[in-house]
Design an enzyme around this catalytic site. Structure first.
Site, short mmCIF file in Angstrom:
data_model
loop_
_atom_site.label_atom_id
_atom_site.label_comp_id
_atom_site.label_asym_id
_atom_site.label_seq_id
_atom_site.Cartn_x
_atom_site.Cartn_y
_atom_site.Cartn_z
N GLY A 51 -4.13 11.58 -46.03
CA GLY A 51 -4.75 10.50 -46.82
C GLY A 51 -4.58 10.26 -47.61
N GLU A 94 -17.75 -9.11 -32.71
CA GLU A 94 -16.58 -9.27 -31.99
C GLU A 94 -15.86 -10.56 -32.66
OE1 GLU A 94 -15.76 -6.35 -28.73
OE2 GLU A 94 -16.70 -4.54 -30.20
N TYR A 109 -15.23 -6.51 -21.10
CA TYR A 109 -16.94 -5.38 -21.42
C TYR A 109 -17.27 -5.54 -20.11
CZ TYR A 109 -17.70 -4.82 -25.91
OH TYR A 109 -17.12 -5.09 -27.77
C1 HEM Z 1 -21.02 -1.23 -25.56
C2 HEM Z 1 -19.84 -1.02 -24.78
C3 HEM Z 1 -18.34 -0.23 -25.62
C4 HEM Z 1 -18.89 1.22 -26.38
C5 HEM Z 1 -19.97 1.63 -27.02
C6 HEM Z 1 -17.68 1.74 -27.22
C7 HEM Z 1 -18.02 2.53 -28.11
C8 HEM Z 1 -16.57 3.14 -28.89
C9 HEM Z 1 -16.72 4.15 -29.67
C10 HEM Z 1 -17.78 4.55 -30.29
C11 HEM Z 1 -15.28 4.65 -29.98
C12 HEM Z 1 -14.30 5.44 -31.06
C13 HEM Z 1 -14.28 4.27 -32.63
C14 HEM Z 1 -13.90 6.02 -33.17
O1 HEM Z 1 -14.39 6.90 -33.67
O2 HEM Z 1 -12.95 5.55 -33.99
C15 HEM Z 1 -14.56 3.46 -29.37
C16 HEM Z 1 -13.12 2.95 -29.48
C17 HEM Z 1 -12.20 2.34 -28.91
N1 HEM Z 1 -13.23 1.11 -27.35
FE1 HEM Z 1 -14.77 0.63 -27.56
N2 HEM Z 1 -16.55 0.91 -26.52
C18 HEM Z 1 -16.80 -0.14 -25.92
C19 HEM Z 1 -16.79 -1.31 -24.83
C20 HEM Z 1 -15.22 -1.54 -24.91
C21 HEM Z 1 -14.26 -1.93 -23.91
C22 HEM Z 1 -14.81 -2.80 -23.12
C23 HEM Z 1 -13.05 -1.25 -24.53
C24 HEM Z 1 -12.01 -2.60 -24.26
C25 HEM Z 1 -11.32 -2.40 -22.81
C26 HEM Z 1 -12.66 -0.25 -25.10
C27 HEM Z 1 -11.67 -0.45 -25.61
C28 HEM Z 1 -12.02 0.79 -26.69
C29 HEM Z 1 -10.51 1.20 -27.40
C30 HEM Z 1 -9.38 1.61 -26.77
C31 HEM Z 1 -10.76 2.19 -28.47
C32 HEM Z 1 -9.66 2.68 -29.52
C33 HEM Z 1 -9.69 4.21 -28.73
C34 HEM Z 1 -8.22 5.66 -28.66
O3 HEM Z 1 -7.34 4.78 -29.66
O4 HEM Z 1 -8.01 5.65 -27.58
N3 HEM Z 1 -14.13 -0.06 -26.05
N4 HEM Z 1 -15.06 2.36 -28.97
#
Ligand code: HEM
Length: 414
Positions: free
Chosen positions: A277, A137, A95
């Site tokens: 689906g 988490e 984060y």
């Molecule tokens: C406050 C911080 C964060 C917010 C608001 C956030 C928000 C989100 C959201 C909205 C999604 C898409 C979910 C979906 O519709 O399936 C997502 C996916 C993801 N997030 Fe975060 N996230 C945060 C922090 C992080 C951190 C720290 C990491 C790690 C480095 C991370 C890694 C990922 C990854 C790998 C995905 C899937 C994306 C993909 O498949 O390309 N996120 N996150």
């Protein structure tokens, strides 16, 4: 806690974010992956190229800014993000990396100095959201490790069987290499699968619904081969599985996760799916049949043609031993074989008999976004309440897709 002035700063940023949110996160991803190339194996590089992830995060940031005084409205979105993050083994210390790069990107894109009050306000806001996600988490990691057969991180699974289901869908049967127990996951949940993608030269993760109910012996995913355009957007994982992964090969999997699961053991269930689906529906149907749940069960499926139709024999086999199951198939083209089809053309729930759509039932819908939108509106038109309808969208941006499909004020839409 944010100060009143910081809240004002955040709110003043909302219109700017609305206009440049995607550009901002696009910039953010490029910056972060440049500084931390190891994260390329965590993020789906296809989404980076297609903008899916940029939109998802931009949407989350915007929604957060909009609801800074009432974070409770983000409840469902937070659960979905947490499930996705845990499935990808996201760690608390990451984060700080995301936060630092996000703040620098806000500063650079909007032309405000890093030591400004605006960036300080965003740092506080990001920290608040990060704390919520990290705590949730942490709890999920503890829960999944505590259940029998559960695990954190990546666990190796051998492909013991690769079974074509249709011209586009192939099932992979997977057994734990360590020979240990498997968790009794809930039907409808998904796993992340991580595999080396030859075209990219790196590992990539992607989520797949488990396509059969828990049996303690093996996991099964059923994967659609993608067109060139889809493969670009989805990071080639599916096509790598189709083309390069053979029986005997080893994949990395995360613990089953996700909240698209059977809601009640006492209600009738209606499963409505299109194309691939069908996968979480097969798991749910399997679970309902295995427990011989007494209430009515309907399985309604839409396919493009008979060649792309998968698992119809498995559905027929379940019907034989579970007579309360009613099935309905809509096929866009007339089959050439003796396949039993109720509608030639697109699925229209208004023409499906009322006996398949009981008033007191849980409705589960999974398919492309357009399909879900149409079915959701049809169900409302048929008098089904929104809280009876449960939806799952494929892929990143799923939260935005589900909210868009429901016509609710988009929680994460950019
Ligand atoms: C406050 C911080 C964060 C917010 C608001 C956030 C928000 C989100 C959201 C909205 C999604 C898409 C979910 C979906 O519709 O399936 C997502 C996916 C993801 N997030 Fe975060 N996230 C945060 C922090 C992080 C951190 C720290 C990491 C790690 C480095 C991370 C890694 C990922 C990854 C790998 C995905 C899937 C994306 C993909 O498949 O390309 N996120 N996150």
């Amino acid at each position: 806690m944010l100060s009143t002035q910081q809240i004002e700063f955040i709110k003043a940023t909302v219109p700017v974010l609305r206009e440049s949110g995607v550009a901002l996160t696009d910039y953010f991803y490029k910056r972060m992956l440049n500084n931390h190339p190891e994260l390329k194996e965590t993020f789906n590089m296809g989404h980076q190229r297609s903008g899916g992830q940029a939109k998802a995060l931009a949407g989350a940031v915007l929604a957060y800014a909009e609801n800074i005084e009432n974070l409770a409205v983000l409840g469902d979105a937070v659960n979905l993000i947490v499930a996705k993050h845990v499935s990808l083994n996201i760690q608390a210390d990451q984060y700080a990396i995301v936060g630092e790069n996000l703040l620098h990107s806000i500063s650079e894109v909007l032309g405000v100095p890093m030591d400004s009050d605006l960036i300080a306000a965003w740092a506080a806001a990001y920290g608040q959201l990060a704390d919520i996600l990290i705590a949730a988490e942490k709890q999920r990691y503890a829960e999944q490790e505590a259940i029998q057969g559960g695990w954190n991180g990546w666990r190796e699974f051998k492909v013991v069987r690769k079974q074509p289901e249709s011209s586009v869908i192939t099932s992979f049967y997977l057994q734990a290499v360590d020979g240990g127990a498997l968790p009794v996951y809930q039907a409808g949940q998904y796993v992340s699968v991580r595999v080396e993608v030859p075209e990219l030269g790196i590992k990539q993760p992607r989520q797949y619904s488990l396509s059969q109910a828990a049996n303690g012996n093996e996991l099964r995913i059923s994967v659609k081969r993608e067109s060139e355009r889809e493969a670009l957007a989805a990071g080639y994982v599916s096509n790598t599985l189709h083309e390069h992964v053979q029986e005997g090969d080893v994949l990395e999997l995360s613990n089953p996760n996700g909240d698209f699961v059977l809601n009640s053991a006492d209600k009738a269930n209606v499963f409505i799916s299109a194309g691939v689906g069908i996968t979480p529906m097969m798991a749910m149907l399997g679970q309902v049949a295995a427990h011989n749940m007494p209430k009515a069960t309907s399985f309604i499926h839409a396919c493009r043609d008979e060649h792309s139709l998968s698992m119809s024999e498995a559905v027929a086999a379940i019907k034989q031993r579970f007579p309360q199951l009613q099935t309905y198939l809509a096929c866009e083209t007339q089959p050439e074989t003796d396949l039993e089809v109720q509608t030639i053309g697109r699925l229209n729930l208004h023409t499906v008999g009322a006996e398949l759509l009981p008033r007191e039932a849980d409705y589960y819908v999974c398919g492309p976004v357009g399909f879900m939108q149409v079915q959701y509106q049809s169900l409302l038109g048929l008098g089904i309440a929104p809280e009876q309808i449960h939806m799952e969208a494929f892929d990143t941006g799923g939260i935005a897709a589900v909210t868009a499909a429901c016509g609710i004020a988009a929680v994460t839409a950019a």
